[in-house]
Design an enzyme around this catalytic site. Structure first.
Site, PDB file in Angstrom:
ATOM      1  N   CYS A 353       0.800  -1.239   0.000  1.00  0.00           N
ATOM      2  CA  CYS A 353       0.000   0.000   0.000  1.00  0.00           C
ATOM      3  C   CYS A 353       0.832   1.289   0.000  1.00  0.00           C
ATOM      4  O   CYS A 353       0.606   2.152  -0.847  1.00  0.00           O
ATOM      5  CB  CYS A 353      -0.955   0.020   1.179  1.00  0.00           C
ATOM      6  SG  CYS A 353      -1.607  -1.584   1.614  1.00  0.00           S
ATOM      7  N   ARG A 382       6.766 -11.284   5.331  1.00  0.00           N
ATOM      8  CA  ARG A 382       6.155 -11.177   6.650  1.00  0.00           C
ATOM      9  C   ARG A 382       6.732 -12.267   7.523  1.00  0.00           C
ATOM     10  O   ARG A 382       6.827 -13.419   7.101  1.00  0.00           O
ATOM     11  CB  ARG A 382       4.628 -11.373   6.564  1.00  0.00           C
ATOM     12  CG  ARG A 382       3.960 -10.277   5.769  1.00  0.00           C
ATOM     13  CD  ARG A 382       2.466 -10.498   5.709  1.00  0.00           C
ATOM     14  NE  ARG A 382       1.874  -9.531   4.796  1.00  0.00           N
ATOM     15  CZ  ARG A 382       0.591  -9.534   4.442  1.00  0.00           C
ATOM     16  NH1 ARG A 382      -0.212 -10.465   4.919  1.00  0.00           N
ATOM     17  NH2 ARG A 382       0.113  -8.634   3.615  1.00  0.00           N
ATOM     18  N   GLN A 400       1.798 -10.901  -3.584  1.00  0.00           N
ATOM     19  CA  GLN A 400       0.394 -10.591  -3.376  1.00  0.00           C
ATOM     20  C   GLN A 400      -0.171 -10.028  -4.671  1.00  0.00           C
ATOM     21  O   GLN A 400       0.458  -9.178  -5.289  1.00  0.00           O
ATOM     22  CB  GLN A 400       0.306  -9.545  -2.271  1.00  0.00           C
ATOM     23  CG  GLN A 400      -0.897  -9.704  -1.397  1.00  0.00           C
ATOM     24  CD  GLN A 400      -0.920  -8.651  -0.316  1.00  0.00           C
ATOM     25  OE1 GLN A 400      -0.291  -7.599  -0.428  1.00  0.00           O
ATOM     26  NE2 GLN A 400      -1.655  -8.925   0.728  1.00  0.00           N
ATOM     27  N   ASP A 402      -2.121  -7.703  -5.607  1.00  0.00           N
ATOM     28  CA  ASP A 402      -2.691  -6.527  -4.975  1.00  0.00           C
ATOM     29  C   ASP A 402      -3.236  -5.558  -6.017  1.00  0.00           C
ATOM     30  O   ASP A 402      -2.834  -5.594  -7.169  1.00  0.00           O
ATOM     31  CB  ASP A 402      -1.547  -5.820  -4.237  1.00  0.00           C
ATOM     32  CG  ASP A 402      -2.006  -5.206  -2.940  1.00  0.00           C
ATOM     33  OD1 ASP A 402      -3.222  -5.016  -2.776  1.00  0.00           O
ATOM     34  OD2 ASP A 402      -1.133  -4.924  -2.106  1.00  0.00           O
ATOM     35  N   HIS A 404      -4.831  -1.240  -5.892  1.00  0.00           N
ATOM     36  CA  HIS A 404      -5.423  -0.111  -5.190  1.00  0.00           C
ATOM     37  C   HIS A 404      -6.257   0.666  -6.182  1.00  0.00           C
ATOM     38  O   HIS A 404      -5.806   0.932  -7.292  1.00  0.00           O
ATOM     39  CB  HIS A 404      -4.333   0.758  -4.569  1.00  0.00           C
ATOM     40  CG  HIS A 404      -3.582   0.034  -3.501  1.00  0.00           C
ATOM     41  ND1 HIS A 404      -2.269  -0.332  -3.630  1.00  0.00           N
ATOM     42  CD2 HIS A 404      -3.992  -0.442  -2.302  1.00  0.00           C
ATOM     43  CE1 HIS A 404      -1.899  -0.990  -2.549  1.00  0.00           C
ATOM     44  NE2 HIS A 404      -2.925  -1.079  -1.731  1.00  0.00           N
ATOM     45  N   LYS A 484     -14.834  -4.610   5.192  1.00  0.00           N
ATOM     46  CA  LYS A 484     -14.260  -5.435   4.127  1.00  0.00           C
ATOM     47  C   LYS A 484     -15.150  -6.607   3.749  1.00  0.00           C
ATOM     48  O   LYS A 484     -15.996  -7.038   4.530  1.00  0.00           O
ATOM     49  CB  LYS A 484     -12.883  -5.948   4.536  1.00  0.00           C
ATOM     50  CG  LYS A 484     -12.922  -6.727   5.834  1.00  0.00           C
ATOM     51  CD  LYS A 484     -11.564  -7.296   6.169  1.00  0.00           C
ATOM     52  CE  LYS A 484     -11.661  -8.181   7.395  1.00  0.00           C
ATOM     53  NZ  LYS A 484     -10.567  -9.087   7.581  1.00  0.00           N
ATOM     54  N   HIS A 530      -8.512  -1.303  -1.283  1.00  0.00           N
ATOM     55  CA  HIS A 530      -7.437  -2.299  -1.427  1.00  0.00           C
ATOM     56  C   HIS A 530      -8.132  -3.596  -1.797  1.00  0.00           C
ATOM     57  O   HIS A 530      -9.170  -3.904  -1.212  1.00  0.00           O
ATOM     58  CB  HIS A 530      -6.729  -2.630  -0.120  1.00  0.00           C
ATOM     59  CG  HIS A 530      -6.197  -1.486   0.642  1.00  0.00           C
ATOM     60  ND1 HIS A 530      -4.867  -1.222   0.708  1.00  0.00           N
ATOM     61  CD2 HIS A 530      -6.817  -0.553   1.390  1.00  0.00           C
ATOM     62  CE1 HIS A 530      -4.683  -0.166   1.494  1.00  0.00           C
ATOM     63  NE2 HIS A 530      -5.852   0.256   1.915  1.00  0.00           N
TER      64      HIS A 530
END
Ligand SMILES: [Zn+2]
Ligand SMILES: [Zn+2]
Length: 664
Positions: A353, A382, A400, A402, A404, A484, A530
């Site tokens: 992000c 992580r 990921q 991902d 946005h 979410k 996201h």
């Protein structure tokens, strides 16, 4: 007379001193037969529990159809196992704890001898005796002092320790009560007896051991008392129980099937990936694994481009200041890796992000550009504890998928609809039809105003409803910064995996001061979404391997076809055929070893190659191949062009493979 309120709201009068079982009988004999325990005023209780005076008491019978009843059955079986251990290994045994867990139960024992799996059948036989005798579970409420005296007398040091903790907690509660000037009777605990075994336990349990219709002991493992490596190592025996023999058998068959499909095993057999001590939790992808991964990504890029996303890539290492600003430092630091560049502090990104936000902030934006859909296949790190690492399913480094989305607040719902459509398309292509959707709303501790939360939650809810997606609401389970939608996909073994997520972020746009110039020529805050669909690509690869059992659809298969010459005399023709198919774009192998054709077929089959093209003299003369489909068996001879057409059509349609017919 006492009264109870049933789940549908009806109030029922019951006899003075009536037990839960009596009330079940009063409602109906069928219900009484299926009853396992009950929920009385929100607490789980035994069938023998007396309703008590007054009312109406909230009352619900738990039958063998409920998940809670299954846990109660399994936990009760743990007591029965402990009773059997006491009989077989004598009064020297010290007992730890024996809870129900997902899919079963365990009990921890401090035993004078070391147990192996060989001890389990004898233990099962002893349990069967206790079950056949229908030994009752008898509840007794005693003071903490009395319970402690009993456990000390029988040398149950672990139980004495647990009682000390209970006493300490009771004293703390008393102090609070005293401060509030609400004196209460001194604390009591409950003991349960089953056969000769007495346990400190809150309950509830099944009324007697005869209520356990099917159980199995599964294994033995070492386990530190209270999970503390400075405390004694106990022996943990695992088992499971079900309400029918059939359900137990189905479960055991599923466990076997899961072992057969274990992605770590198949990954090794097919040479897809490996793990090494030099990089714990970091996957090494081999050529075959990369083929599958790259095909997944090519498909992902194709559908994202069509859905109006632009791809970006942001750095893996960014300054610590940025992570302070994004809030990850406060909320996520424990899972992050840190480093230094030119004596300044940096962190390896756990999420994409902040990088995406820096791209947005790089220049001013106008409302005319919206929506901006920025996708990133971001490699994140992580920290996971070494004990929870599990092949590709739990790693420390992953990609990921991902994205946005920045948009006008009024575009929010439409954008969420777009993501939902994309999720459908992608899951369906991989063959996941059984998808569970959950909407999580504002938690107790959260940032932002009511108005922001209402708008964001309404957008998510409205999008789900516009698409007719059934969903479950998890009240108060959203992130502190976002409501979410979560996607859980069910694989062919019935296991559920959380993969996709769509979050409307209420924090980042504020923290980073995101802005756009509106049609009124003034600055406003954009809305921000996201979203990830596959989640971690590495983990998704692991899930796919298990879902397919290694039998990838043709478009994903590391090797799509193998040409198998019957003998030396056709190896030249085989070579030419292989060359032609490779040139046409198929991933192809030629087995020109001197092995018998049966051995070649077996080898290709073990490696789960979807098509085997057998070429003998007849095929060489006719310019054909004998097509053997791993799933459907022999398809007969066809020209090389015809096979190519068949394969291409299957690849372009990204068709799922038919279910295997057996032998192959
Ligand atoms: Zn218990
Ligand atoms: Zn994000």
């Amino acid at each position: 007379m006492p009264t109870v309120r049933l789940p549908k709201g009806d109030v029922l009068e019951v006899a003075d001193g009536a037990s839960v079982a009596d009330v079940a009988n009063q409602i109906g004999s069928g219900l009484a037969r299926a009853a396992v325990a009950a929920r009385l005023n929100g607490k789980l209780v035994d069938l023998g529990t007396v309703i008590g005076p007054g009312g109406p008491h909230d009352f619900e019978i738990l039958t063998d159809q409920s998940d809670e009843a299954l846990s109660i059955l399994r936990h009760s079986t743990a007591h029965i196992m402990a009773a059997a251990v006491l009989r077989l290994y004598g009064p020297g045994v010290k007992f730890g704890i024996g809870p129900s867990i997902e899919d079963g139960f365990y009990y921890d024992f401090d035993l004078p001898e070391r147990l192996t799996e060989e001890a389990l059948p004898r233990l099962e036989a002893e349990m069967a005796k206790i079950i056949a005798a229908g030994e009752a579970f008898r509840r007794e409420e005693v003071s903490i002092q009395a319970a402690t005296a009993l456990m000390e007398k029988t040398g149950q040091a672990y139980k004495v320790e647990l009682l000390k903790d209970i006493a300490a907690a009771a004293i703390r509660r008393e102090e609070i009560k005293e401060a509030e000037a609400k004196p209460e009777a001194s604390a009591a605990v409950s003991l349960y007896r089953c056969g000769e075994f007495v346990d400190l336990c809150r309950g509830p349990h099944v009324p007697h051991a005869g209520k356990v219709p099917a159980f199995k002991l599964l294994g033995v493992a070492g386990s530190y008392w209270r999970g503390d490596s400075t405390r004694p190592m106990l022996q943990r025996i695992y088992g499971t129980a079900f309400f029918s023999k059939k359900a137990l058998e189905t479960h055991l068959a599923q466990v076997e099937e899961a072992k057969r499909r274990d992605h770590r095993r198949i990954g090794k057999d097919l040479d897809l990936f490996s793990f090494h001590d030099e990089g714990p939790g970091f996957a090494f992808l081999h050529p075959g694994g990369m083929v599958v991964l790259n095909e997944i990504l090519a498909f992902w890029r194709e559908v994202h481009e069509a859905a109006g996303y632009a791809e970006v890539r942001t750095p893996m290492i960014l300054s610590q200041d940025l992570w302070l600003r994004s809030g990850h430092w406060d909320h996520y630091r424990a899972a992050m890796y840190f480093t230094e560049i030119d004596e300044a502090a940096y962190a390896v990104k756990p999420m994409n992000c902040p990088g995406g936000l820096l791209i947005y902030l790089n220049r001013p934006h106008s409302y005319r550009e919206f929506p901006i859909r920025m996708a990133e296949l971001g490699l994140v790190h992580r920290h996971e504890k070494s004990g929870v690492l599990h092949g590709l399913l739990r790693v420390r480094q992953f990609t990921q998928d991902d994205a946005h989305i920045f948009c006008l607040p009024e575009q929010l719902q439409g954008e969420v609809v777009g993501v939902i459509e994309l999720v459908d398309r992608i899951y369906r292509t991989f063959g996941f039809e059984d998808v569970r959707v959950e909407l999580s709303t504002r938690p107790e501790h959260s940032i932002g105003t009511d108005e922001m939360w209402d708008h964001a939650t309404a957008a998510l809810r409205g999008a789900l409803e516009a698409r007719g997606v059934p969903y479950k609401v998890n009240e108060g389970e959203g992130a502190f910064y976002a409501p979410k939608i979560d996607y859980h996909i069910r694989d062919c073994l019935g296991r559920s995996w959380q993969c996709g997520t769509i979050q409307v972020d209420l924090a980042m746009p504020e923290r980073f001061g995101l802005a756009y110039v509106g049609s009124d020529n003034r600055e406003h805050r954009p809305a921000m979404i996201h979203r990830a669909i596959l989640g971690s690509i590495e983990r998704f690869l692991g899930i796919l391997i298990e879902h397919y059992g290694g039998d990838f659809p043709l478009w994903l298969a590391p090797v799509q076809a193998a040409v198998l010459p019957v003998s030396d005399r056709t190896s030249e023709y085989g070579g030419r055929t292989a060359q032609a198919l490779r040139k046409a774009g198929l991933r192809l192998e030629l087995d020109d070893s001197s092995d018998k054709i049966s051995a070649k077929i077996r080898r290709a089959s073990i490696r789960k190659i979807p098509y085997m093209l057998v070429v003998g003299e007849k095929e060489a003369a006719a310019g054909t191949v004998s097509v053997r489909d791993k799933a459907r068996g022999d398809l007969g001879a066809e020209s090389v062009e015809a096979f190519l057409g068949r394969a291409r059509e299957e690849i372009v349609a990204r068709r799922l493979r038919p279910k295997s017919t057996g032998s192959a």
